[in-house]
Enzyme design. Structure first.
Site, PDB file in Angstrom:
ATOM      1  N   SER A  93      63.134   8.189  28.897  1.00 47.68           N
ATOM      2  CA  SER A  93      62.204   7.296  28.208  1.00 47.68           C
ATOM      3  C   SER A  93      61.696   7.929  26.903  1.00 47.68           C
ATOM      4  CB  SER A  93      61.060   6.933  29.154  1.00 47.68           C
ATOM      5  OG  SER A  93      60.322   5.848  28.660  1.00 47.68           O
ATOM      6  N   ASP A 194      65.652  -2.949  33.379  1.00 48.41           N
ATOM      7  CA  ASP A 194      64.613  -1.981  33.047  1.00 48.41           C
ATOM      8  C   ASP A 194      63.405  -2.777  32.583  1.00 48.41           C
ATOM      9  OD1 ASP A 194      62.934  -0.129  31.711  1.00 48.41           O
ATOM     10  OD2 ASP A 194      64.622   1.170  31.230  1.00 48.41           O
ATOM     11  N   HIS A 224      63.715   1.533  35.493  1.00 46.66           N
ATOM     12  CA  HIS A 224      63.446   2.458  34.388  1.00 46.66           C
ATOM     13  C   HIS A 224      63.477   3.927  34.796  1.00 46.66           C
ATOM     14  CE1 HIS A 224      62.046   3.841  30.554  1.00 46.66           C
ATOM     15  NE2 HIS A 224      60.972   4.403  31.095  1.00 46.66           N
TER      16      HIS A 224
END
Length: 259
Positions: A93, A194, A224
């Site tokens: 991320s 996601d 995610h």
């Protein structure tokens, strides 16, 4: 403030090949700890720092910004480079964005990078209002634990501090401008489903970097936080195979000592 259980930083002294792992926004090392353990068990030197403002309470994060988060991983990379002959950087991320900036700025000091659901932009209609809204509203509901696997949870904040979110938006725009400077071999793994970072972010990164050795992998069974999800083992295996391809001296030892 005491660190949340499981959110502690992790380091392991292994061989001459090092890996720096970068966790995500409002998350903690817990989201990457199984990955770090997997690499350490195979004899690699591993660093998984806790980013400033993370791993305690969300109010602490209001006092930090992207410069603090980036400075932490930059220091860790420098330390690993002094200890190891080759260093790889992996990120999840926002950790993917930190990884990309390290690659862009440090060049040959980074042998290769692995990105999992990397962030490229703060999305949503409220993103453009962050410069103003952050002074009126301190936080919004959190984004942690986007995981398909039953029973799996992420140690992260249940609120998003908006001063920090504004800083993240600034940082992602900066990194986007530096993507053409990224030339290292890359593995990018992303989840079609996601709920935090859309697939468009991965597509933009793939389209803007200058790397010529790129492997794209879809994580069909995960959301995610894929490093804690159904596809975690695949992420671990693919990343270790990637390390071995560019650092054949990364010996598999089977078990580690210390930690």
């Amino acid at each position: 403030m005491p660190v949340l259980p499981g959110a502690e930083p992790f380091r392991h002294e292994g061989g001459e090949v090092g890996v720096l792992l970068c966790h995500g926004f409002t998350g903690s090392p817990q989201s990457l700890r199984p990955w770090a353990d997997y690499l350490a068990d195979r004899g690699l030197t591993v660093s998984l720092p806790l980013l400033p403002g993370h791993g305690t309470r969300w109010q602490d994060m209001q006092l930090t910004g992207w410069q603090d988060w980036y400075a932490e991983v930059d220091r860790e990379l420098t330390a690993l480079s002094a200890r190891c002959s080759r260093v790889f950087v992996f990120g999840l991320s926002m950790g993917g964005a930190l990884t990309l900036r390290l690659a862009a700025r440090h060049g040959a000091a980074v042998t290769g990078i692995v990105l999992v659901n990397p962030a490229n932009k703060v999305h949503g209609p409220s993103a453009a209002l962050l410069p103003v809204v952050r002074h009126l509203v301190p936080s919004t509901p959190g984004i942690s634990s986007d995981i398909a696997k039953p029973g799996a949870t992420e140690v992260g904040y249940d609120r998003v501090p908006l001063h920090a979110a504004h800083s993240l938006r600034t940082f992602l725009r900066l990194v986007d401008g530096e993507l053409p400077q990224v030339t290292q071999p890359m593995v990018l793994l992303h989840s079609p489903q996601d709920h935090v970072v859309p697939p468009a972010d991965s597509a933009r990164i793939l389209g803007r970097v200058s790397s010529t050795d790129i492997t794209e992998i879809l994580l069909e069974q995960s959301y995610h936080v894929a490093t804690l999800d159904h596809d975690a083992e695949r992420i671990f295996k693919e990343s270790y195979a990637f390390v071995c391809r560019f650092a054949p001296d990364a010996e598999e030892k089977g078990s580690r000592t210390g930690g």
